[in-house]
Write a protein that holds these residues in place. Structure first.
Motif, PDB file in Angstrom:
ATOM      1  N   TRP A 184      41.630  31.581 -20.831  1.00 22.99           N
ATOM      2  CA  TRP A 184      42.615  32.661 -20.941  1.00 22.99           C
ATOM      3  C   TRP A 184      43.446  32.774 -19.668  1.00 22.99           C
ATOM      4  CZ3 TRP A 184      42.799  36.730 -17.589  1.00 22.99           C
ATOM      5  CH2 TRP A 184      41.650  37.002 -16.826  1.00 22.99           C
ATOM      6  N   MET A 185      42.828  32.514 -18.511  1.00 25.60           N
ATOM      7  CA  MET A 185      43.574  32.615 -17.249  1.00 25.60           C
ATOM      8  C   MET A 185      44.606  31.494 -17.151  1.00 25.60           C
ATOM      9  SD  MET A 185      44.380  34.115 -14.499  1.00 25.60           S
ATOM     10  CE  MET A 185      43.177  35.282 -13.931  1.00 25.60           C
ATOM     11  N   HIS A 186      44.244  30.308 -17.606  1.00 24.16           N
ATOM     12  CA  HIS A 186      45.212  29.202 -17.599  1.00 24.16           C
ATOM     13  C   HIS A 186      46.403  29.535 -18.509  1.00 24.16           C
ATOM     14  CE1 HIS A 186      42.673  26.598 -15.199  1.00 24.16           C
ATOM     15  NE2 HIS A 186      41.662  26.917 -15.984  1.00 24.16           N
ATOM     16  N   ALA A 187      46.108  30.119 -19.666  1.00 26.22           N
ATOM     17  CA  ALA A 187      47.179  30.506 -20.588  1.00 26.22           C
ATOM     18  C   ALA A 187      48.033  31.616 -19.968  1.00 26.22           C
ATOM     19  CB  ALA A 187      46.591  30.969 -21.916  1.00 26.22           C
ATOM     20  N   LYS A 188      47.374  32.591 -19.313  1.00 28.22           N
ATOM     21  CA  LYS A 188      48.110  33.685 -18.665  1.00 28.22           C
ATOM     22  C   LYS A 188      49.020  33.146 -17.577  1.00 28.22           C
ATOM     23  CE  LYS A 188      47.775  37.516 -15.568  1.00 28.22           C
ATOM     24  NZ  LYS A 188      47.077  37.975 -14.405  1.00 28.22           N
ATOM     25  N   LEU A 189      48.504  32.243 -16.740  1.00 27.23           N
ATOM     26  CA  LEU A 189      49.315  31.689 -15.663  1.00 27.23           C
ATOM     27  C   LEU A 189      50.504  30.900 -16.206  1.00 27.23           C
ATOM     28  CD1 LEU A 189      46.510  30.623 -13.162  1.00 27.23           C
ATOM     29  CD2 LEU A 189      48.049  32.596 -12.996  1.00 27.23           C
ATOM     30  N   THR A 190      50.308  30.242 -17.328  1.00 22.90           N
ATOM     31  CA  THR A 190      51.413  29.534 -17.978  1.00 22.90           C
ATOM     32  C   THR A 190      52.491  30.532 -18.423  1.00 22.90           C
ATOM     33  OG1 THR A 190      49.926  27.780 -18.710  1.00 22.90           O
ATOM     34  CG2 THR A 190      52.021  27.996 -19.895  1.00 22.90           C
ATOM     35  N   LEU A 191      52.047  31.646 -19.005  1.00 22.34           N
ATOM     36  CA  LEU A 191      53.011  32.671 -19.426  1.00 22.34           C
ATOM     37  C   LEU A 191      53.699  33.318 -18.230  1.00 22.34           C
ATOM     38  CD1 LEU A 191      51.059  34.336 -22.370  1.00 22.34           C
ATOM     39  CD2 LEU A 191      53.020  32.783 -22.512  1.00 22.34           C
ATOM     40  N   VAL A 192      52.963  33.524 -17.139  1.00 27.33           N
ATOM     41  CA  VAL A 192      53.579  34.072 -15.926  1.00 27.33           C
ATOM     42  C   VAL A 192      54.641  33.105 -15.404  1.00 27.33           C
ATOM     43  CG1 VAL A 192      53.154  34.699 -13.512  1.00 27.33           C
ATOM     44  CG2 VAL A 192      51.628  35.535 -15.303  1.00 27.33           C
ATOM     45  N   ALA A 193      54.368  31.815 -15.479  1.00 30.91           N
ATOM     46  CA  ALA A 193      55.393  30.831 -15.096  1.00 30.91           C
ATOM     47  C   ALA A 193      56.613  30.980 -16.005  1.00 30.91           C
ATOM     48  CB  ALA A 193      54.825  29.415 -15.178  1.00 30.91           C
ATOM     49  N   GLY A 194      56.371  31.255 -17.282  1.00 34.00           N
ATOM     50  CA  GLY A 194      57.476  31.507 -18.212  1.00 34.00           C
ATOM     51  C   GLY A 194      58.272  32.741 -17.828  1.00 34.00           C
ATOM     52  N   VAL A 195      57.586  33.770 -17.354  1.00 32.01           N
ATOM     53  CA  VAL A 195      58.270  34.982 -16.905  1.00 32.01           C
ATOM     54  C   VAL A 195      59.155  34.668 -15.696  1.00 32.01           C
ATOM     55  CG1 VAL A 195      57.958  37.301 -15.944  1.00 32.01           C
ATOM     56  CG2 VAL A 195      56.479  36.527 -17.802  1.00 32.01           C
ATOM     57  N   LEU A 196      58.646  33.842 -14.787  1.00 34.74           N
ATOM     58  CA  LEU A 196      59.434  33.458 -13.608  1.00 34.74           C
ATOM     59  C   LEU A 196      60.676  32.652 -14.010  1.00 34.74           C
ATOM     60  CD1 LEU A 196      56.528  32.563 -11.171  1.00 34.74           C
ATOM     61  CD2 LEU A 196      57.953  34.623 -11.147  1.00 34.74           C
TER      62      LEU A 196
END
Length: 142
Positions: free
Chosen positions: A82-94
């Motif tokens: 879940w953290m890997h998926a979250k970090l991927t989404l945070v990269a999307g936010v950036l």
């Protein structure tokens, strides 16, 4: 006890950062609808957009730093899917935020080619990202 303080302030800064990400595209909607002869309205909206973008950048930094502290110092989500998926989404936010910066530059240079309807749809991307990130953090589905 410090973990809870870090977590609380991380949530506060993330929510505040996202408030800007929710609102900036709404300003773009209004900018896209400004008649070409309405210079004062255009300049007022551009000023709002510039200030909002700067404010978002200020809020993003502590949100990001506190998130790193939770992850690297307190070990939250280390090795979890879940953290890997979250970090991927945070990269999307950036990426989304960087795209907003470029859109703002287009408006400043009178080079915008997109309609207010396009910006209305574009505005919903942050809602979907926010929902997905919150679900991943709270539910931890994998």
């Amino acid at each position: 006890m410090s973990y809870l303080w870090v977590k609380a302030f991380h949530i506060i800064f993330v929510a505040s950062w996202f408030a800007g990400l929710f609102y900036l595209p709404r300003v773009f909607v209004n900018l896209a609808m400004v008649p070409s002869d309405s210079h004062a309205e255009r300049e007022r909206l551009l000023l709002m957009a510039r200030k909002l973008y700067r404010f978002m950048m200020v809020l993003m930094v502590p949100a990001f730093v506190l998130g790193l502290v939770l992850w690297l110092y307190f070990g939250i989500g280390k090795g979890d899917g879940w953290m890997h998926a979250k970090l991927t989404l945070v990269a999307g936010v950036l990426v989304y935020q960087e795209f907003c910066r470029r859109v703002l530059k287009d408006f400043e240079n009178s080079a915008n080619k997109r309609s207010h309807k396009w910006f209305r749809v574009f505005n919903e991307i942050t809602v979907l990202l926010f929902i997905a990130i919150v679900v991943l953090v709270v539910v931890k589905p994998f």
